[in-house]
Design a protein around this motif. Sequence first.
Motif, PDB file in Angstrom:
ATOM      1  N   ARG A   1       6.959  45.192  29.508  1.00  0.00           N
ATOM      2  CA  ARG A   1       8.205  45.746  30.067  1.00  0.00           C
ATOM      3  C   ARG A   1       7.922  46.541  31.338  1.00  0.00           C
ATOM      4  NH1 ARG A   1      11.351  47.342  32.710  1.00  0.00           N
ATOM      5  NH2 ARG A   1      13.353  48.348  32.353  1.00  0.00           N
ATOM      6  N   ASP A   2       6.764  47.152  31.435  1.00  0.00           N
ATOM      7  CA  ASP A   2       6.421  47.971  32.597  1.00  0.00           C
ATOM      8  C   ASP A   2       6.304  47.161  33.886  1.00  0.00           C
ATOM      9  OD1 ASP A   2       6.326  50.141  30.916  1.00  0.00           O
ATOM     10  OD2 ASP A   2       4.150  50.114  30.683  1.00  0.00           O
ATOM     11  N   GLU A   3       6.213  45.853  33.771  1.00  0.00           N
ATOM     12  CA  GLU A   3       6.055  45.010  34.954  1.00  0.00           C
ATOM     13  C   GLU A   3       7.374  44.761  35.678  1.00  0.00           C
ATOM     14  OE1 GLU A   3       4.152  41.345  33.889  1.00  0.00           O
ATOM     15  OE2 GLU A   3       2.643  42.353  32.664  1.00  0.00           O
ATOM     16  N   VAL A   4       8.483  45.109  35.048  1.00  0.00           N
ATOM     17  CA  VAL A   4       9.805  44.785  35.597  1.00  0.00           C
ATOM     18  C   VAL A   4      10.542  46.063  35.994  1.00  0.00           C
ATOM     19  CG1 VAL A   4      12.005  43.625  35.188  1.00  0.00           C
ATOM     20  CG2 VAL A   4       9.905  42.726  34.133  1.00  0.00           C
ATOM     21  N   ASN A   5      10.951  46.127  37.252  1.00  0.00           N
ATOM     22  CA  ASN A   5      11.676  47.277  37.782  1.00  0.00           C
ATOM     23  C   ASN A   5      13.141  46.913  38.022  1.00  0.00           C
ATOM     24  OD1 ASN A   5       9.254  49.142  38.477  1.00  0.00           O
ATOM     25  ND2 ASN A   5       8.715  47.185  39.417  1.00  0.00           N
TER      26      ASN A   5
ATOM     27  N   ALA B   1      14.782  34.961  35.563  1.00  0.00           N
ATOM     28  CA  ALA B   1      13.909  35.459  36.633  1.00  0.00           C
ATOM     29  C   ALA B   1      12.716  36.214  36.060  1.00  0.00           C
ATOM     30  CB  ALA B   1      14.699  36.342  37.590  1.00  0.00           C
ATOM     31  N   ILE B   2      12.966  37.038  35.049  1.00  0.00           N
ATOM     32  CA  ILE B   2      11.874  37.780  34.412  1.00  0.00           C
ATOM     33  C   ILE B   2      10.876  36.809  33.786  1.00  0.00           C
ATOM     34  CG2 ILE B   2      11.302  39.286  32.464  1.00  0.00           C
ATOM     35  CD1 ILE B   2      13.959  40.781  33.072  1.00  0.00           C
ATOM     36  N   GLU B   3      11.388  35.794  33.118  1.00  0.00           N
ATOM     37  CA  GLU B   3      10.504  34.806  32.482  1.00  0.00           C
ATOM     38  C   GLU B   3       9.641  34.081  33.511  1.00  0.00           C
ATOM     39  OE1 GLU B   3      12.980  32.263  30.118  1.00  0.00           O
ATOM     40  OE2 GLU B   3      13.833  33.955  29.008  1.00  0.00           O
ATOM     41  N   GLU B   4      10.131  33.999  34.755  1.00  0.00           N
ATOM     42  CA  GLU B   4       9.388  33.317  35.815  1.00  0.00           C
ATOM     43  C   GLU B   4       8.606  34.276  36.717  1.00  0.00           C
ATOM     44  OE1 GLU B   4       8.807  30.179  36.016  1.00  0.00           O
ATOM     45  OE2 GLU B   4      10.104  29.714  34.294  1.00  0.00           O
ATOM     46  N   GLY B   5       8.554  35.563  36.337  1.00  0.00           N
ATOM     47  CA  GLY B   5       7.655  36.463  37.041  1.00  0.00           C
ATOM     48  C   GLY B   5       8.269  37.539  37.907  1.00  0.00           C
ATOM     49  N   ALA B   6       9.585  37.732  37.857  1.00  0.00           N
ATOM     50  CA  ALA B   6      10.220  38.776  38.668  1.00  0.00           C
ATOM     51  C   ALA B   6       9.602  40.138  38.366  1.00  0.00           C
ATOM     52  CB  ALA B   6      11.722  38.820  38.409  1.00  0.00           C
TER      53      ALA B   6
END
Length: 242
Positions: free
Chosen positions: A31-35, A223-228
């Motif tokens: 979760r920390d990877e997503v802003n 988008a998150i699943e693809e690396g956002a």
Amino acid sequence: MTNAIKEALQVRIEEVERRISAACEKSGRSRDEVNIIAVTKYVALATAEAAYELGLQHLGENRWQDAKEKWEAISGSETDEYGGQAVWHFIGSLQTNKVKDVIGKFTYIHSLDRLSLAEAIDKRASQLGLTVPCFIQVNVSGEQSKHGLEPEELPAFLTKVKELSSLRIIGLMTMAPYETEAEETRPVFRALRDLKNEMNERSILPEPMTELSMGMSGDFEVAIEEGATWIRLGTILVGKEG
């Protein structure tokens, strides 16, 4: 009124957080990877202030004339009453003659799409003694209505902008076409991720790009699943007024 705004916002924030966490878990990401960028361009000052007070530190606007009142109210002093620091993201098409208004107030630029704009940002940032983190906007979908470089233009553009010392290219940004089914946006987001990886493999920039600004209210989970790493959420998070 303020309490009602906050209560409604809190419900939306909790639901968005639940969905982000689920998308991260599904794709094996932290979760920390997503802003989250709270896009406040369609809401009034009171709602923007409430969003910030509830912990949405990153705020996105696409026109300085619309953002001015909010910026002055939330970021008008060195120390703010909420004990945090607002971070402003310019997410819309930036006119070269507006660079003087934006640089120094907006930390991140998400819409770098031409050399004249890069040079104007670099000049203004140099005057202010700043280095500006920028995303290059790429028109992955090929829609005529979208701004951004064509993917094949990116290597030459990177070669030119790496000479501008007051810019730091941290990643790529794109906007997917509106689709009834969010899953239909996946190829666009995957293509941007692949493009970032390709450019990093070619080592055009002195440092690899690490960020992907992609995903909005209707498609952020894909988008998150693809690396956002940055998602830009307006209506689903802060609502829409007027």
